[in-house]
Structures are given as C-alpha cells and as structure tokens.
Design an enzyme around this catalytic site. Structure first.
Site, PDB file in Angstrom:
ATOM      1  N   CYS A  46      40.415  43.445  34.634  1.00 37.70           N
ATOM      2  CA  CYS A  46      39.025  43.001  34.514  1.00 37.70           C
ATOM      3  C   CYS A  46      38.622  42.652  33.083  1.00 37.70           C
ATOM      4  O   CYS A  46      37.561  42.073  32.880  1.00 37.70           O
ATOM      5  CB  CYS A  46      38.091  44.084  35.062  1.00 37.70           C
ATOM      6  SG  CYS A  46      38.354  44.444  36.809  1.00 37.70           S
ATOM      7  N   HIS A  91      30.992  45.765  31.448  1.00 39.17           N
ATOM      8  CA  HIS A  91      31.697  45.400  32.686  1.00 39.17           C
ATOM      9  C   HIS A  91      31.241  46.246  33.867  1.00 39.17           C
ATOM     10  O   HIS A  91      31.149  47.471  33.779  1.00 39.17           O
ATOM     11  CB  HIS A  91      33.206  45.557  32.475  1.00 39.17           C
ATOM     12  CG  HIS A  91      33.986  45.496  33.733  1.00 39.17           C
ATOM     13  ND1 HIS A  91      33.958  44.412  34.583  1.00 39.17           N
ATOM     14  CD2 HIS A  91      34.830  46.402  34.320  1.00 39.17           C
ATOM     15  CE1 HIS A  91      34.737  44.642  35.619  1.00 39.17           C
ATOM     16  NE2 HIS A  91      35.269  45.841  35.492  1.00 39.17           N
ATOM     17  N   HIS A 107      44.725  48.183  23.359  1.00 38.79           N
ATOM     18  CA  HIS A 107      45.695  48.323  24.456  1.00 38.79           C
ATOM     19  C   HIS A 107      46.351  49.703  24.354  1.00 38.79           C
ATOM     20  O   HIS A 107      47.043  50.000  23.393  1.00 38.79           O
ATOM     21  CB  HIS A 107      46.761  47.227  24.352  1.00 38.79           C
ATOM     22  CG  HIS A 107      47.498  46.982  25.639  1.00 38.79           C
ATOM     23  ND1 HIS A 107      48.000  48.007  26.419  1.00 38.79           N
ATOM     24  CD2 HIS A 107      47.805  45.832  26.301  1.00 38.79           C
ATOM     25  CE1 HIS A 107      48.590  47.493  27.488  1.00 38.79           C
ATOM     26  NE2 HIS A 107      48.485  46.185  27.445  1.00 38.79           N
ATOM     27  N   ASN A 153      31.457  43.720  41.848  1.00 42.00           N
ATOM     28  CA  ASN A 153      32.401  43.668  40.732  1.00 42.00           C
ATOM     29  C   ASN A 153      33.174  42.351  40.836  1.00 42.00           C
ATOM     30  O   ASN A 153      34.025  42.183  41.706  1.00 42.00           O
ATOM     31  CB  ASN A 153      33.360  44.860  40.799  1.00 42.00           C
ATOM     32  CG  ASN A 153      34.304  44.908  39.609  1.00 42.00           C
ATOM     33  OD1 ASN A 153      34.514  43.918  38.916  1.00 42.00           O
ATOM     34  ND2 ASN A 153      34.887  46.068  39.368  1.00 42.00           N
TER      35      ASN A 153
END
Length: 515
Positions: free
Chosen positions: A261, A429, A340, A462
């Site tokens: 996402c 998000h 990450h 979403n």
C-alpha cells in the site's frame, strides 16, 4: 496556519461533511460528535497564529522600513562618490573575488536539487451514467456473495460480517465486475481478462480526467511509473497505458509490483529522482490495486481481513521539472523519505502472500503487524523530523532524550514532537480503523487532522496505494488547502515499509462538492 493546535482540539470530533443534508453527518463513530466547533477554532486560529509566530520578523521589518524612510532622503550623489573613493578598492582583488563568488554560485546552482512540481492529480470515480448500483459493495451484497459462492464456512461468513461492521466502510464503495458476478451466478470471474478489464476501467478513466484537468497531451509525458502490487501481467501495466494513449517511443516506463500500500509514495519518489536526472521533463505516476484475482476464498481468519477492507480505486498524478509549469501546478514536492524494515524477519513476514492449508492464495496479516508498522514509522519520522520540524521542537526532543537516556532522570516521559507545528494537514494511509486510531494516539493528533483519512476509509474503503490521494482530494474539496500550507502524506506497505512525502501548496485550492 489553517489547522487548530492539538491542545485546543483534543475534545473535538472529526465527522466529515456528509450528504447534502447539513443536519445529517455522512458517517459517525461511537462517542464522536460533529466538527463545527473545531472549524470555528480553526478559522479563529487562521488570523491569530501567523501574527504570533512571525511577530519578531514583522517588528524587524517595521524598524528597518522606518530607518530607511528617515535616512534615505538625506543621502546625496556626492555622499555616494565620497564613499566609493574612500573604499579604495583594488581592481585585481575585486576581479578575483567576483570570479570566485561566481564559481561558488555556479557550483551551488548545479548541486542544488531541482524543484519538482505536482501539477495536478485525479482519483477514480465511477461516472454517474455508469453507476447503476450493481457494483456497489453494500453489506447486503457482501453477505450474499460470500454465502452464495459456497467457499466459506458459517464461521468465516460471520467473522467477515463482524469485521465489515467494525471497519464501518460504507456501501458506496465498489467491487470489480469479476467479484460482483458471484452474487448472480455463484462463481467468481478471476480470469486474466477480468483483471485487465478492472485495471483499464479504473486507470484509463482516471488518466483521462487528469489530462483534461491539466491540458497536457499523453504524448507530452516523458516518464511513466505504474504501481500495482498483486496484478503484474505481460506486457506490463505500463505498456498497457503506453499502448492505450499512443505515447511517444522515447517515454521511460516503469512497472512496480509487490510493494504494498505504500507503493504510491515509492512511485512518487522514483519519479522525483528521475526528474532530478532528466530536467525539464514531465512524469505521470499511476497507482492502483487489482481485486479481481485477489479475493481470498479460504477460511483462515488472518487472511480474510483483506476481503472486508479493500475496494476498487486508483489515482493518477502529474509531476513536472519544468519551471514553466509552476503557473499551472498546485504543489511543490518538498521531501520524500523511504524506510524499509525488510531485514527484520518479523517485519518481512507480517504481511505475506501465500497459500493456506487448502491451497487458496491470500494475503496473511500477522498479529504483530501494528508493532512492525510502529517501528517503521518511528524510523521514518527520525529521518523526516529534522527536515520539517521547527528548531524549538527539535530542541525539546533533544533535551528530553538527554534527560532520559544520559542523565537517567526518573519520571520523564518520552517527548513526541508536535508535528502540527511543521505541517498543516495529514494524509495517513487508510489501512483500517485500528491503524488510524493507533497513529492518532502515537502522534497525539486531534480528531480534526484524521478527518480526511476517516472520511476516505468510510467513503472509498482501503484503496491501497491510491488512498493518500483520495485524502488529499477530500482536503481540496472541503476548501482547507491554502497557499504555503504543507501536507504530510504517510503510507505503510508489505516488506515492511513506511514512506512519507511532504507537499507545499503553491496557491489556494477552491472548495468543491464532496461525493
């Protein structure tokens, strides 16, 4: 500043504007009231806060103007000539100084990052003439679908319906035709043809809208970046866009898959870097997710969550490295920060696509996904904070850190910087209601700042990597974006990744009607 401070807003609510009936909110959460008081405080803060924050600059400029107006009329040409003669400047030294200064300025200009403009963006919306209600993901349809297909046990059906109710996603969202087909025939259409049809219906209409808004021709696009995590055919999705719009042969195209996402901001970061290498170019970023082949048909609870959360959606964003495009651009792209945590085994496995015991493919969400998201966000903020936080907030954080870690002072709690002093709006998000609640608590944000995310989750579900653009669209349509204000977009994705982008509005964005 356009948004109220966090202390003044703690008790306020965040219900977004609803349908056209002003007495009825679009959605509601238990224990939340409407946001009229928060709006009143925001309007009051708009006028007072800038004067307080910039009081020293205003005073300094006023004193400078008074001094100039008093003394400038008394200066004559003879005074200037006497001053020049008294300096007795050596021409050789002056020339060397000018050459050195010019060289340093040239080095600075060449090494300085080029400005990247976000010209405009568009989000997918089903055209009114096409929206006959047959693709609406209503509660009744969802229940009929999962019962009729014969794949789910009664326990799985009840579990999904309970999750659907808890997430409070409206029936205005959409499923693709391949999934909707099950309600009528009892079978899903998970074919490659149906998956391509979903991508084409979402992305082509969205790109058409963007080209119409910007006045840019598809052949003017120099760089194309398309991201979709779970559908990666051959030829690539980028090739499908190039073929549909007959883009020029020299277009640089990239297809990003499997990045979750947060891939929308990864695509934005990639396009920004490419515009640094290739100046005076335009980049088109396309973000979507494909549901047709990824509706889980098994009975493992950790893999059923995605069925109740994800819905159709997509976004297209036009970036430019041309200064001439600034006149039509809406935002400047200030910062992008990527984090990450894939080196950590728990983070790597917390969102994982695999087969269940029965061989059905789905995406498994582990129980520690929130912990992994928190660690990734902490690392991301550590890098982003010094770039955007004012000096006094950074000093408070450093002093608190020294007291806790070095001086070992007891009873001192960790200090969370007030990011509302650095940015005016947040696009977080829409990973789910629990995700939004956790971020709000961790960043100590008032309900006002979560309103774009909560509204987007309720209205669209979403929509994966496109969610942050639906939230920015809500901010624009509600008339909150003002010149000079900053927007922080933050997204999470499998791997595990946390990515951020900070935009600054070039001008006011007029309000328009909400969906």
């Amino acid at each position: 500043r356009a948004a109220p401070g966090r202390n003044s807003m703690r008790a306020q609510s965040s219900n977004p504007p609803g349908p056209r009936d002003p007495t009825r909110p679009a959605y509601s959460y238990p224990g939340r009231t409407n946001v009229k008081m928060s709006e009143a405080l925001r309007v009051l803060d708009d006028g007072v806060h800038p004067l307080v924050v910039r009081s020293t600059q205003i005073l300094a400029v006023a004193l400078l103007l008074i001094a100039v107006t008093n003394h400038l009329p008394k200066v004559t040409v003879e005074d200037l000539m006497l001053t020049w003669t008294a300096l007795d400047i050596d021409l050789i030294y002056a020339s060397c100084f000018c050459i050195l200064a010019g060289f340093l300025f040239l080095v600075y200009a060449l090494r300085r990052p080029r400005t990247v403009y976000l010209v405009d963006f568009a989000t997918w919306r089903m055209a009114p003439e096409e929206d006959d209600g047959t693709q609406r993901a209503t509660e009744a349809f969802f229940k009929a679908t999962i019962e009729k297909c014969g794949k789910f046990t009664e326990e799985s059906v009840n579990f999904q319906m309970k999750l659907l109710e808890r997430n409070q996603i409206s029936g205005k969202c959409y499923f693709p035709p391949g999934i909707m087909r099950c309600a009528h025939t009892g079978e899903y259409d998970c074919s490659m043809r149906a998956a391509r049809q979903e991508f084409e219906s979402v992305i082509f209409s969205t790109c058409d809208d963007l080209f119409r808004k910007t006045g840019i021709s598809p052949r003017d696009v120099d760089i194309l970046v398309v991201n979709c995590s779970l559908f990666n055919p051959t030829p690539s999705l980028a090739s499908m866009v190039v073929n549909h719009y007959k883009m020029k042969d020299s277009v640089q195209s990239y297809s990003l898959g499997g990045m979750g996402c947060s891939a929308g901001l990864i695509s934005l970061h990639l396009a920004k870097d490419l515009l640094q290498v290739y100046p005076r170019k335009r980049a088109l970023v396309v973000s979507t997710e494909n549901l047709t082949q990824n509706f889980y048909l098994g009975n493992e609870k950790s893999m059923l969550i995605t069925n109740t959360l994800f819905r159709m959606g997509g976004a297209a964003v036009l970036l430019s490295g041309r200064h001439a495009d600034r006149a039509r651009a809406k935002y400047t792209l200030l910062h992008t920060v990527r984090t990450h945590k894939g080196a950590d085994a728990d983070s790597y496995k917390c969102v994982f696509q695999e087969e269940d015991a029965a061989g059905e493919v789905g995406v498994r969400l582990e129980k520690n996904v929130m912990d992994c998201a928190g660690e990734a966000m902490k690392t991301n903020i550590t890098v982003l904070g010094p770039l955007i936080l004012p000096v006094h907030e950074q000093l408070r954080f450093v002093i608190n850190f020294v007291m806790r870690k070095w001086l070992k002072v007891k009873g001192v709690k960790g200090y969370v910087p007030d990011f509302t002093r650095a940015v005016d709006h947040f696009c977080i998000h829409t990973g789910g209601r629990a995700v939004l609640d956790a971020i709000q608590a961790n960043l100590n944000l008032a309900d006002y700042y979560l309103e774009p995310s909560r509204y987007s989750l309720w209205r669209w579900g979403n929509v994966s990597s496109a969610s942050i653009w639906y939230e920015l669209d809500f901010l624009e349509r509600s008339g909150r974006i003002r010149r000079g204000q900053k927007v922080w977009q933050i997204a999470f994705g499998s791997g595990f990744k946390c990515n951020s982008a900070v935009l600054q509005a070039i001008g006011d964005v007029p309000a328009s009607e909400l969906d």
